[in-house]
Scaffold this motif. Structure first.
Motif, PDB file in Angstrom:
ATOM      1  N   THR A   1       0.766  -1.189   0.001  1.00  0.00           N
ATOM      2  CA  THR A   1       0.123   0.098   0.167  1.00  0.00           C
ATOM      3  C   THR A   1       0.947   1.408   0.133  1.00  0.00           C
ATOM      4  N   LEU A   2       0.378   2.269  -0.785  1.00  0.00           N
ATOM      5  CA  LEU A   2       1.082   3.660  -0.749  1.00  0.00           C
ATOM      6  C   LEU A   2       0.047   4.601  -0.684  1.00  0.00           C
ATOM      7  N   LYS A   3      -0.071   5.464   0.555  1.00  0.00           N
ATOM      8  CA  LYS A   3      -0.951   6.556   0.553  1.00  0.00           C
ATOM      9  C   LYS A   3      -0.262   7.707   0.172  1.00  0.00           C
ATOM     10  N   MET A   4      -1.004   8.608  -0.647  1.00  0.00           N
ATOM     11  CA  MET A   4      -0.281   9.770  -1.363  1.00  0.00           C
ATOM     12  C   MET A   4      -1.490  10.973  -1.340  1.00  0.00           C
ATOM     13  N   CYS A   5      -1.038  12.225  -1.230  1.00  0.00           N
ATOM     14  CA  CYS A   5      -1.898  13.436  -1.021  1.00  0.00           C
ATOM     15  C   CYS A   5      -1.168  14.415  -1.718  1.00  0.00           C
ATOM     16  N   ASP A   6      -1.891  15.560  -1.664  1.00  0.00           N
ATOM     17  CA  ASP A   6      -1.550  16.784  -2.600  1.00  0.00           C
ATOM     18  C   ASP A   6      -0.784  17.759  -1.217  1.00  0.00           C
ATOM     19  N   ASP A   7      -0.229  18.967  -1.507  1.00  0.00           N
ATOM     20  CA  ASP A   7       0.165  19.806  -0.665  1.00  0.00           C
ATOM     21  C   ASP A   7      -0.437  20.126   0.408  1.00  0.00           C
ATOM     22  N   ASN A   8      -1.897  20.143   0.361  1.00  0.00           N
ATOM     23  CA  ASN A   8      -2.971  20.621   1.516  1.00  0.00           C
ATOM     24  C   ASN A   8      -3.069  19.546   2.443  1.00  0.00           C
ATOM     25  N   ASP A   9      -2.404  18.170   2.298  1.00  0.00           N
ATOM     26  CA  ASP A   9      -2.934  17.033   2.875  1.00  0.00           C
ATOM     27  C   ASP A   9      -4.272  16.756   2.875  1.00  0.00           C
ATOM     28  N   GLY A  10      -4.999  16.841   1.576  1.00  0.00           N
ATOM     29  CA  GLY A  10      -6.202  16.624   1.568  1.00  0.00           C
ATOM     30  C   GLY A  10      -6.673  15.135   1.410  1.00  0.00           C
ATOM     31  N   VAL A  11      -7.758  14.914   0.644  1.00  0.00           N
ATOM     32  CA  VAL A  11      -8.220  13.327   0.702  1.00  0.00           C
ATOM     33  C   VAL A  11      -7.020  12.847   0.017  1.00  0.00           C
ATOM     34  N   LEU A  12      -6.534  11.560   0.723  1.00  0.00           N
ATOM     35  CA  LEU A  12      -5.594  10.536   0.369  1.00  0.00           C
ATOM     36  C   LEU A  12      -6.006   9.619  -0.638  1.00  0.00           C
ATOM     37  N   ILE A  13      -5.001   9.246  -1.463  1.00  0.00           N
ATOM     38  CA  ILE A  13      -5.239   8.304  -2.605  1.00  0.00           C
ATOM     39  C   ILE A  13      -4.645   7.020  -2.094  1.00  0.00           C
ATOM     40  N   GLU A  14      -5.017   5.980  -2.102  1.00  0.00           N
ATOM     41  CA  GLU A  14      -4.078   4.775  -1.499  1.00  0.00           C
ATOM     42  C   GLU A  14      -4.032   3.833  -2.794  1.00  0.00           C
ATOM     43  N   LEU A  15      -2.874   3.644  -3.003  1.00  0.00           N
ATOM     44  CA  LEU A  15      -2.518   2.782  -4.319  1.00  0.00           C
ATOM     45  C   LEU A  15      -2.176   1.231  -3.456  1.00  0.00           C
ATOM     46  N   LEU A  16      -2.976   0.312  -4.219  1.00  0.00           N
ATOM     47  CA  LEU A  16      -2.918  -1.148  -3.563  1.00  0.00           C
ATOM     48  C   LEU A  16      -2.312  -2.010  -4.555  1.00  0.00           C
ATOM     49  N   LYS A  17      -1.180  -2.639  -4.596  1.00  0.00           N
ATOM     50  CA  LYS A  17      -0.770  -3.602  -5.487  1.00  0.00           C
ATOM     51  C   LYS A  17      -0.723  -5.109  -4.571  1.00  0.00           C
ATOM     52  N   PHE A  18      -1.653  -6.018  -5.192  1.00  0.00           N
ATOM     53  CA  PHE A  18      -1.712  -7.213  -4.457  1.00  0.00           C
ATOM     54  C   PHE A  18      -0.322  -8.126  -4.957  1.00  0.00           C
TER      55      PHE A  18
END
Length: 95
Positions: A73-90
């Protein structure tokens, strides 16, 4: 400020239940190649890495109804620490 989609979701009614959404914390996207996904979300969209992990164990197995699940898993966000996008690779199962 709420986006039009978020405003629409906040006013939604499903099968007679009124739904009110205060916010979205994160959402997940399953990817086949974490390196390519990272390049896209970081280099093109400008998001930055917040947290990464390899997750496995009973909780993940039970949540997905599978045995021996391993997911990167890799959680990413913008510079405002808004909504996180979680990338998942099984890694297991691979399909």
């Amino acid at each position: 400020m709420a986006t039009p989609l978020l405003m629409q979701l906040q006013k939604s009614t499903i099968e007679g239940f009124n739904l009110t959404m205060a916010s979205i914390r994160h959402f997940g996207l399953v990817v086949k190649d974490m390196d390519n996904a990272l390049r896209f979300y970081r280099d093109i969209l400008g998001l930055h890495k917040k947290h990464s992990a390899i997750e496995y164990g009973d909780f993940i197995d039970n949540a997905l109804g599978q045995d021996n699940v391993e997911v990167e898993t890799l959680k990413m966000c913008d510079d405002n620490d808004g909504v996180l996008i979680e990338l998942l690779k099984f890694n297991n199962p691979t399909t």
